[in-house]
Design a protein around this motif. Structure first.
Motif: not given
Length: 341
Positions: A203-212
């Protein structure tokens, strides 16, 4: 008889002095409070919430007791602020970005300012609130704020250049959605709870998020690459708030315990985010995933692309009579102050 009464009163006074219990704490009924958050029970933020509560229970000698509802069991993340105001939960932990537009001043903290780590973001968030006391937070008691380490890009495909982001469907929240669009991606607004399945099913190909989150939310299992885009590293400011009526009903000495413990837990959250980021990196690498550092040239290019997002925010706030430019400079100064430590 009179002498016995005097001895008894003196004895009680000595007992209170020795054990740090005020008369009102001894006489008052136990205050039962509920504490809700959206983090899973195994996440360090929920564990810190529990240890925060246990410390308050200890310092009040059992005058306050907490019941915890992690994982959105009582209130989901976007419901938290209103839920605490209405008394559905006495205390709640969530993030401002879940209700975009409601907290215009606090949103400054979520801009892609290039935060180096979670401790820096956490200290700035609390300094910001103490300095500006935005009216948007009236109606609740703010106990403490914290903020995650730099939000980075994690993807199912390899990304080395800005052109690789064109048309990429990116899970994001709040201002990170605007950053994703500025970088050429297609933002898909979504909380962390739905990210794993969305990545798994494409549904999505990537995410913007902290590595934790690669460990804390197991997202390393459904991505292959982490792009170290620190020049556009954003954070997401989070709150721990209390229902105002419940707060006002507490004895003053109990309120002081809450404030003292909350102050002591601010750096614990900041350091917790940094430790979680370290563990997230180790976890994703252990699965054979790759961490890709951006070149200096690409880092500057990415930063230039998201600069208009910051400028737009300043313009909107200045139009509302709020010091948007001052907010941004305050954060930049904070990054210089805390980022060196």
């Amino acid at each position: 008889m009179k002498s016995k009464k005097i001895v008894f009163v003196l004895g009680m006074a000595l007992f209170s002095a020795l054990f740090g219990i005020t008369a009102s704490m001894v006489q008052a009924d136990v205050v039962q409070l509920t504490y809700s958050n959206f983090f899973p029970p195994t996440h360090f933020n929920h564990q810190l919430a529990e240890s925060w509560g246990k410390e308050i229970e200890t310092r009040t000698k059992g005058a306050v007791k907490f019941t915890y509802f992690p994982g959105g069991a009582l209130l989901k993340g976007p419901e938290m602020f209103d839920g605490v105001i209405k008394g559905v939960s006495d205390i709640g932990m969530s993030l401002f970005a879940y209700t975009a537009g409601r907290f215009p001043s606090m949103e400054a903290l979520d801009l892609p300012m290039g935060y180096p780590n979670g401790n820096t973001a956490t200290m700035i968030a609390n300094d910001f609130y103490k300095k500006y006391r935005p009216k948007e937070l009236d109606g609740v008691k703010v106990l403490l704020l914290h903020a995650h380490g730099p939000g980075l890009l994690h993807a199912k495909k390899e990304i080395n250049r800005l052109e690789d982001l064109k048309g990429l469907k990116i899970r994001c929240t709040g201002f990170s959605a605007k950053a994703a669009a500025a970088l050429g991606g297609v933002p898909v607004a979504m909380g962390q709870g739905g990210a794993y399945e969305a990545l798994q099913k494409g549904v999505v190909e990537a995410t913007l998020t902290p590595i934790e989150t690669l460990k804390g939310w197991k997202q390393a299992e459904v991505v292959k690459y982490t792009i170290e885009c620190y020049s556009v590293g954003y954070t997401t400011a989070m709150y721990v708030i209390m229902n105002e009526k419940k707060w006002n009903a507490l004895p003053k000495e109990v309120q002081k315990v809450f404030e003292d413990v909350s102050s002591a837990w601010i750096p614990k959250h900041g350091q917790g985010w940094d430790q979680a980021d370290k563990e997230g990196r180790e976890f994703t690498l252990s699965l054979g995933n790759k961490v890709i550092p951006l070149s200096d040239e690409q880092s500057k290019l990415w930063a230039s692309k998201v600069a208009p997002v910051i400028d737009e925010y300043v313009g909107v706030l200045e139009g509302k009579g709020l010091p948007g430019k001052e907010y941004v400079q305050f954060i930049r100064d904070g990054i210089k102050k805390y980022g060196k430590k």
